[in-house]
Design a protein around this motif. Structure first.
Motif, PDB file in Angstrom:
ATOM      1  N   THR A  88      44.049  36.292  42.905  1.00  0.00           N
ATOM      2  CA  THR A  88      43.769  36.531  41.506  1.00  0.00           C
ATOM      3  C   THR A  88      44.366  35.419  40.680  1.00  0.00           C
ATOM      4  O   THR A  88      45.320  34.766  41.070  1.00  0.00           O
ATOM      5  CB  THR A  88      44.361  37.878  41.036  1.00  0.00           C
ATOM      6  OG1 THR A  88      45.770  37.839  41.255  1.00  0.00           O
ATOM      7  CG2 THR A  88      43.738  39.048  41.774  1.00  0.00           C
ATOM      8  N   ASP A 129      47.562  44.937  39.247  1.00  0.00           N
ATOM      9  CA  ASP A 129      46.555  43.919  39.511  1.00  0.00           C
ATOM     10  C   ASP A 129      45.151  44.528  39.376  1.00  0.00           C
ATOM     11  O   ASP A 129      44.815  45.476  40.092  1.00  0.00           O
ATOM     12  CB  ASP A 129      46.782  43.372  40.924  1.00  0.00           C
ATOM     13  CG  ASP A 129      46.064  42.070  41.169  1.00  0.00           C
ATOM     14  OD1 ASP A 129      45.832  41.314  40.212  1.00  0.00           O
ATOM     15  OD2 ASP A 129      45.720  41.813  42.342  1.00  0.00           O
ATOM     16  N   SER A 140      40.800  43.431  38.342  1.00  0.00           N
ATOM     17  CA  SER A 140      39.829  42.376  38.039  1.00  0.00           C
ATOM     18  C   SER A 140      38.462  42.960  37.737  1.00  0.00           C
ATOM     19  O   SER A 140      38.157  44.103  38.100  1.00  0.00           O
ATOM     20  CB  SER A 140      39.704  41.382  39.204  1.00  0.00           C
ATOM     21  OG  SER A 140      39.035  41.986  40.301  1.00  0.00           O
ATOM     22  N   SER A 152      40.959  38.434  35.740  1.00  0.00           N
ATOM     23  CA  SER A 152      41.845  38.996  36.744  1.00  0.00           C
ATOM     24  C   SER A 152      43.282  38.807  36.299  1.00  0.00           C
ATOM     25  O   SER A 152      43.635  37.763  35.759  1.00  0.00           O
ATOM     26  CB  SER A 152      41.603  38.281  38.080  1.00  0.00           C
ATOM     27  OG  SER A 152      42.414  38.827  39.082  1.00  0.00           O
ATOM     28  N   SER A 174      47.319  41.195  35.579  1.00  0.00           N
ATOM     29  CA  SER A 174      48.042  42.468  35.499  1.00  0.00           C
ATOM     30  C   SER A 174      47.678  43.135  34.185  1.00  0.00           C
ATOM     31  O   SER A 174      47.918  42.579  33.109  1.00  0.00           O
ATOM     32  CB  SER A 174      49.544  42.216  35.559  1.00  0.00           C
ATOM     33  OG  SER A 174      49.902  41.766  36.838  1.00  0.00           O
ATOM     34  N   GLN A 212      44.570  47.154  42.229  1.00  0.00           N
ATOM     35  CA  GLN A 212      45.564  47.031  43.287  1.00  0.00           C
ATOM     36  C   GLN A 212      44.891  46.497  44.550  1.00  0.00           C
ATOM     37  O   GLN A 212      44.287  45.436  44.494  1.00  0.00           O
ATOM     38  CB  GLN A 212      46.324  48.338  43.462  1.00  0.00           C
ATOM     39  CG  GLN A 212      47.130  48.684  42.218  1.00  0.00           C
ATOM     40  CD  GLN A 212      47.835  49.997  42.290  1.00  0.00           C
ATOM     41  OE1 GLN A 212      47.299  51.003  42.756  1.00  0.00           O
ATOM     42  NE2 GLN A 212      49.065  50.020  41.798  1.00  0.00           N
TER      43      GLN A 212
END
Length: 150
Positions: free
Chosen positions: A22, A84, A86, A101, A103, A127
């Motif tokens: 990412t 995480d 995206s 992408s 957090s 995740q």
């Protein structure tokens, strides 16, 4: 762009997705709980497809008939601490690719791409659970959905 380069781009994107790579392309976004893909993508966008990301959330494909654009957003079921996430969209006919992408506390996206008259590949992850949909909204083709853990 050479045909070899055009073919390598989606392969590289899918490889990165498969290996959980990412890139933080934007600052984390915070959203109110219970947001919708229409709120994330904006006025005129309607959900045309979606796929669950396990029990963690859903990736949505929306379309705006006025602009002919698609929008993809990955929305967490339970917003909270940043994890995480995206969202991505790829138009094979035009080699157009967009991804967000990083957090995020609630969702990733919106990412936009040309939609009218084109099949699209799209997906995202939360995740370690990744989803991807290939050949979506083509009419003549059956889309292919895949979910995998990395």
């Amino acid at each position: 762009m050479s045909s070899a380069t055009r073919l390598a781009l989606p392969t590289a994107a899918l490889t990165a997705l498969a290996f959980g790579a990412t890139a933080a392309l934007a600052a984390p976004v915070s959203a109110a709980p219970n947001t919708t893909p229409e709120k994330v993508c904006g006025t005129g966008y309607k959900t045309v497809n979606s796929t669950p990301v396990g029990s963690l959330g859903t990736v949505y494909l929306t379309y705006n008939a006025s602009t002919g654009k698609n929008c993809v957003a990955t929305i967490r079921t339970n917003p909270g601490a940043a994890v995480d996430v995206s969202a991505w969209v790829y138009v094979p006919d035009t080699d157009e690719y967009h991804e967000e992408s990083g957090s995020f506390t609630s969702y990733a996206g919106p990412v936009y791409a040309t939609g009218k008259g084109h099949c699209v590949n799209w997906g995202g992850h939360i995740q370690q659970i990744h989803v991807q949909v290939d050949g979506s909204n083509c009419g003549r083709l059956q889309e292919q959905k895949a979910t995998f853990t990395r």
